[in-house]
Design an enzyme around this catalytic site. Structure first.
Site, PDB file in Angstrom:
ATOM      1  N   ASP A   1       2.464  -0.393  11.989  1.00 20.64           N
ATOM      2  CA  ASP A   1       2.456  -1.723  12.616  1.00 20.64           C
ATOM      3  C   ASP A   1       3.835  -2.366  12.618  1.00 20.64           C
ATOM      4  O   ASP A   1       3.956  -3.583  12.748  1.00 20.64           O
ATOM      5  CB  ASP A   1       1.448  -2.634  11.892  1.00 20.64           C
ATOM      6  CG  ASP A   1       1.752  -2.753  10.401  1.00 20.64           C
ATOM      7  OD1 ASP A   1       2.649  -2.046   9.899  1.00 20.64           O
ATOM      8  OD2 ASP A   1       1.082  -3.559   9.724  1.00 20.64           O
TER       9      ASP A   1
ATOM     10  N   GLY B   1       0.840  -1.207   0.000  1.00 17.81           N
ATOM     11  CA  GLY B   1       0.000   0.000   0.000  1.00 17.81           C
ATOM     12  C   GLY B   1       0.870   1.250   0.000  1.00 17.81           C
ATOM     13  O   GLY B   1       1.839   1.327   0.746  1.00 17.81           O
TER      14      GLY B   1
ATOM     15  N   ARG C   1       0.973  -5.179  -5.313  1.00 17.55           N
ATOM     16  CA  ARG C   1       1.033  -6.340  -4.423  1.00 17.55           C
ATOM     17  C   ARG C   1       1.141  -7.548  -5.345  1.00 17.55           C
ATOM     18  O   ARG C   1       0.170  -7.928  -5.985  1.00 17.55           O
ATOM     19  CB  ARG C   1      -0.239  -6.434  -3.576  1.00 17.55           C
ATOM     20  CG  ARG C   1      -0.504  -5.225  -2.685  1.00 17.55           C
ATOM     21  CD  ARG C   1      -1.621  -5.551  -1.691  1.00 17.55           C
ATOM     22  NE  ARG C   1      -2.175  -4.359  -1.067  1.00 17.55           N
ATOM     23  CZ  ARG C   1      -1.646  -3.744  -0.016  1.00 17.55           C
ATOM     24  NH1 ARG C   1      -0.525  -4.185   0.504  1.00 17.55           N
ATOM     25  NH2 ARG C   1      -2.235  -2.681   0.516  1.00 17.55           N
TER      26      ARG C   1
ATOM     27  N   THR D   1       4.341   2.582   5.530  1.00 10.42           N
ATOM     28  CA  THR D   1       2.942   2.132   5.568  1.00 10.42           C
ATOM     29  C   THR D   1       2.174   3.049   6.501  1.00 10.42           C
ATOM     30  O   THR D   1       2.718   3.497   7.526  1.00 10.42           O
ATOM     31  CB  THR D   1       2.808   0.674   6.069  1.00 10.42           C
ATOM     32  OG1 THR D   1       1.437   0.418   6.413  1.00 10.42           O
ATOM     33  CG2 THR D   1       3.652   0.396   7.313  1.00 10.42           C
TER      34      THR D   1
ATOM     35  N   ASP E   1       5.268  -4.468   6.402  1.00  8.14           N
ATOM     36  CA  ASP E   1       5.691  -5.758   6.900  1.00  8.14           C
ATOM     37  C   ASP E   1       5.870  -6.828   5.810  1.00  8.14           C
ATOM     38  O   ASP E   1       6.927  -7.476   5.729  1.00  8.14           O
ATOM     39  CB  ASP E   1       4.542  -6.217   7.828  1.00  8.14           C
ATOM     40  CG  ASP E   1       5.045  -7.021   8.974  1.00  8.14           C
ATOM     41  OD1 ASP E   1       6.080  -6.645   9.533  1.00  8.14           O
ATOM     42  OD2 ASP E   1       4.397  -8.039   9.280  1.00  8.14           O
TER      43      ASP E   1
ATOM     44  N   ARG F   1      -5.118  -2.461   9.089  1.00 11.83           N
ATOM     45  CA  ARG F   1      -5.038  -3.938   9.170  1.00 11.83           C
ATOM     46  C   ARG F   1      -5.282  -4.419  10.595  1.00 11.83           C
ATOM     47  O   ARG F   1      -6.255  -4.010  11.190  1.00 11.83           O
ATOM     48  CB  ARG F   1      -3.675  -4.438   8.682  1.00 11.83           C
ATOM     49  CG  ARG F   1      -3.557  -4.497   7.204  1.00 11.83           C
ATOM     50  CD  ARG F   1      -2.245  -5.130   6.793  1.00 11.83           C
ATOM     51  NE  ARG F   1      -1.914  -4.708   5.445  1.00 11.83           N
ATOM     52  CZ  ARG F   1      -2.430  -5.257   4.358  1.00 11.83           C
ATOM     53  NH1 ARG F   1      -3.248  -6.273   4.458  1.00 11.83           N
ATOM     54  NH2 ARG F   1      -2.121  -4.804   3.160  1.00 11.83           N
TER      55      ARG F   1
ATOM     56  N   ASP G   1      -0.046   2.108   8.397  1.00  9.15           N
ATOM     57  CA  ASP G   1      -0.578   1.306   9.507  1.00  9.15           C
ATOM     58  C   ASP G   1       0.177   1.457  10.830  1.00  9.15           C
ATOM     59  O   ASP G   1      -0.358   1.114  11.879  1.00  9.15           O
ATOM     60  CB  ASP G   1      -0.602  -0.184   9.125  1.00  9.15           C
ATOM     61  CG  ASP G   1      -1.489  -0.454   7.923  1.00  9.15           C
ATOM     62  OD1 ASP G   1      -2.352   0.396   7.621  1.00  9.15           O
ATOM     63  OD2 ASP G   1      -1.320  -1.504   7.287  1.00  9.15           O
TER      64      ASP G   1
HETATM   65  O1  F6P Z   1      -1.381  -1.511   4.570  1.00  8.78           O
HETATM   66  C1  F6P Z   1      -1.982  -0.310   4.186  1.00  8.78           C
HETATM   67  C2  F6P Z   1      -3.444  -0.506   3.950  1.00  8.78           C
HETATM   68  O2  F6P Z   1      -4.000   0.743   3.586  1.00  8.78           O
HETATM   69  C3  F6P Z   1      -4.227  -1.142   5.108  1.00  8.78           C
HETATM   70  O3  F6P Z   1      -4.517  -0.208   6.129  1.00  8.78           O
HETATM   71  C4  F6P Z   1      -5.439  -1.671   4.396  1.00  8.78           C
HETATM   72  O4  F6P Z   1      -6.010  -2.748   5.083  1.00  8.78           O
HETATM   73  C5  F6P Z   1      -4.859  -2.142   3.085  1.00  8.78           C
HETATM   74  O5  F6P Z   1      -3.664  -1.404   2.897  1.00  8.78           O
HETATM   75  C6  F6P Z   1      -5.752  -1.942   1.903  1.00  8.78           C
HETATM   76  O6  F6P Z   1      -5.098  -2.483   0.802  1.00  8.78           O
HETATM   77  P1  F6P Z   1      -5.591  -2.333  -0.700  1.00  8.78           P
HETATM   78  O7  F6P Z   1      -5.030  -1.056  -1.225  1.00  8.78           O
HETATM   79  O8  F6P Z   1      -4.956  -3.498  -1.401  1.00  8.78           O
HETATM   80  O9  F6P Z   1      -7.075  -2.355  -0.696  1.00  8.78           O
END
Ligand code: F6P
Length: 321
Positions: A131, A13, A74, A127, A105, A173, A129
């Site tokens: 985390d 992300g 991803r 990120t 992570d 997350r 998050d």
């Molecule tokens: O890891 C960053 C994040 O924004 C999380 O908070 C969220 O769960 C996820 O990515 C969403 O991912 P995507 O962009 O693949 O929907």
């Protein structure tokens, strides 16, 4: 002798401040005499050999831009053993070593697995998050919280006017930090986060206790790790008899110009990544610990447990009454 060629990519992300980190890492590496190749679209781009030689001009004026100029992805194939082996072969074919990886992570675990195949890595935690246990903060978190605060303040206005409860769902997350830090800054009345048991009856009891029911209005922060706000609306109405609405702040949390904090964090981390490369301090992640920066071995960084900010949580609950 030809110059060493450093690669740089962003993965997972996107997060505000990634561009500031790219700028600092690219300019830092150029300063130390390295050649720099940008890898477009993260690990997916690596597997497609989507490389671009970078110079100082290419990172001009990006310090305040959200997103990532290198794009991100991803990749499902990259973490497989075939993907990792292919990536290693491609990096060696292009003489790219070390590789700078900016991501969360999962992306840094991918980097660790690459390092086990002989690729030298320097990582940065990027990120929203927050985390990543080894670092006080991750790149993008402060901006995401700031964006959430702006939105919650607006939600607060209408929640107050209608004497309602509003459940505000934020990203993160399995980590409740965006909910916790944004909620603390907005005077949220309650919080539902993965780090806690979240007994709804108790939460609603606390919301109602000592409140003038004519003026009862309330913001409940919900971390996405505990589900969707839709799962909670009916139960809150049953338990409080107060009209309950919900808002998912969604992807606005990932965009926008980084705050001064994220620009500073990312610029230091980017430059420290270049320094780590120059010092031969490889297979590390640049982390911020107690306000200072250090290159920590990647395996140790990934194994460091995240410490929950209990003091903030407890203070939030006291101040909400
Ligand atoms: O890891 C960053 C994040 O924004 C999380 O908070 C969220 O769960 C996820 O990515 C969403 O991912 P995507 O962009 O693949 O929907």
């Amino acid at each position: 002798m030809s110059k060493k060629r450093v690669g740089i990519l962003t993965s997972g992300g996107d997060a505000p401040g990634m561009n500031a980190a790219i700028r600092a890492a690219v300019r830092g590496c150029l300063h130390f005499g390295y050649e720099v190749y940008g890898v477009n679209r993260g690990y997916a781009g690596l597997l497609d050999k989507d490389f671009i030689p970078m110079n100082s001009n290419m990172v001009a004026d990006i310090i305040g831009m959200g997103g990532t100029i290198l794009r991100t992805s991803r990749s499902e194939f990259f973490p497989t053993s075939a993907g990792l082996n292919r990536a290693t072969k491609i990096l060696s074919e292009y003489n790219i070593d070390p590789l700078i990886v900016i991501g969360g992570d999962g992306s840094l675990t991918g980097a660790l697995n690459l390092s086990k195949l002989g690729v030298n890595i320097v990582g940065m935690p990027g990120t929203i998050d927050n985390d990543f246990g080894a670092s006080d903060y991750t790149i993008g978190f402060d901006t995401a919280v700031t964006t959430a605060i702006d939105a919650i303040s607006k939600i607060r206005d209408t929640t107050f006017s209608h004497n309602r409860i509003n459940i505000v769902q934020v990203m993160g997350r399995t980590c409740g930090d965006i909910a916790l830090y944004a909620g603390f800054s907005c005077g949220a009345e309650a919080m539902i986060i993965p780090e806690k048991e979240n007994d709804l009856e108790k939460i609603c009891e606390e919301i109602l206790r000592g409140k003038d029911r004519q003026n009862l209005h309330c913001i409940v922060m919900l971390a996405e790790g505990c589900g969707s706000y839709r799962d909670y609306l009916k139960r809150f109405e049953e338990l409080t008899q107060v009209t309950t609405k919900g808002t998912n702040l969604g992807y606005i949390q990932r965009g926008g110009s980084p705050t001064h904090f994220d620009r500073n964090l990312a610029s230091y981390m980017g430059f420290k990544a270049a320094q780590a490369i120059n010092d031969g301090n490889l297979n590390t992640v640049i982390v911020r610990r107690k306000g200072g920066y250090q290159a920590m071995p990647i395996e140790e960084a990934l194994a460091t447990k995240k410490v929950f900010n209990q003091e903030m949580y407890d203070t939030m609950r006291i101040l909400a009454r």
